[in-house]
Design a protein around this motif. Structure first.
Motif, PDB file in Angstrom:
ATOM      1  N   ARG A 119      -7.297  -5.491  -0.011  1.00  0.00           N
ATOM      2  CA  ARG A 119      -6.640  -4.177  -0.444  1.00  0.00           C
ATOM      3  C   ARG A 119      -5.381  -4.471  -1.183  1.00  0.00           C
ATOM      4  N   THR A 147      -7.107  -5.793   4.728  1.00  0.00           N
ATOM      5  CA  THR A 147      -5.474  -5.505   4.265  1.00  0.00           C
ATOM      6  C   THR A 147      -5.128  -6.407   3.137  1.00  0.00           C
ATOM      7  N   VAL A 169       0.830  -1.301  -0.057  1.00  0.00           N
ATOM      8  CA  VAL A 169       0.094   0.034   0.175  1.00  0.00           C
ATOM      9  C   VAL A 169       0.900   1.128   0.015  1.00  0.00           C
TER      10      VAL A 169
END
Length: 157
Positions: free
Chosen positions: A101, A98, A67
């Motif tokens: 994502r 997470t 990320v």
């Protein structure tokens, strides 16, 4: 806990890395399955490592590497410190969110050769980041194997 073998597939590099990373993620989560918060917080080794910390740590590691460093996005204040009100259910939910994502970012990348948005010395690309996450997740899933066996004798991947 039944032993689960890693997936075998003949596919492209991205698919293979993603499949093996998911296997290691699932292995880590299987190690915390059925535990209450007290057991997840138990740290039977001198380093203070607990199963709860491992789950929180891996959510943070994926956030830092994919990320933030690869995609250049804000980390959102993710932390791997185990606080007094942290629960295993919250940590598992955060790790799964997470991972989803991270998977979306990986899927959107045009190639594994794509460079990280946050350039470090030496610079790395998505391929390196995924290989690093795979080894980091596997390493900590192995720690979880040992911690769970020390906790209640459960074995298996």
């Amino acid at each position: 806990m039944p032993d689960q073998k890693p997936p075998r597939l003949a596919g492209d590099e991205r698919g293979t890395l993603r499949s093996l990373l998911q296997y290691q993620r699932d292995s880590l989560l299987r190690k915390v399955s059925g535990l209450d918060d007290a057991a997840a917080r138990h740290a039977p080794v001198a380093s203070g490592t607990s199963l709860l910390w491992l789950v929180k740590h891996m959510a943070r590691a994926e956030t830092v590497w994919v990320v933030h460093r690869f995609a250049g996005e804000d980390m959102g204040g993710i932390d791997d410190t185990v606080g007094p009100t942290d629960t295993l259910a919250q940590a598992v939910e955060r790790y799964r969110a997470t991972s989803a994502r991270v998977d979306a970012i990986i899927d959107a990348a045009p190639t594994l050769d794509a460079p990280c948005a946050i350039v470090e010395d030496p610079p790395v690309d998505l391929r390196w980041v995924l290989a690093h996450l795979l080894e980091e997740t596997a390493r900590h899933a192995g720690h979880a194997d040992i911690l769970r066996e020390l906790l209640d004798g459960s074995i298996g991947r």
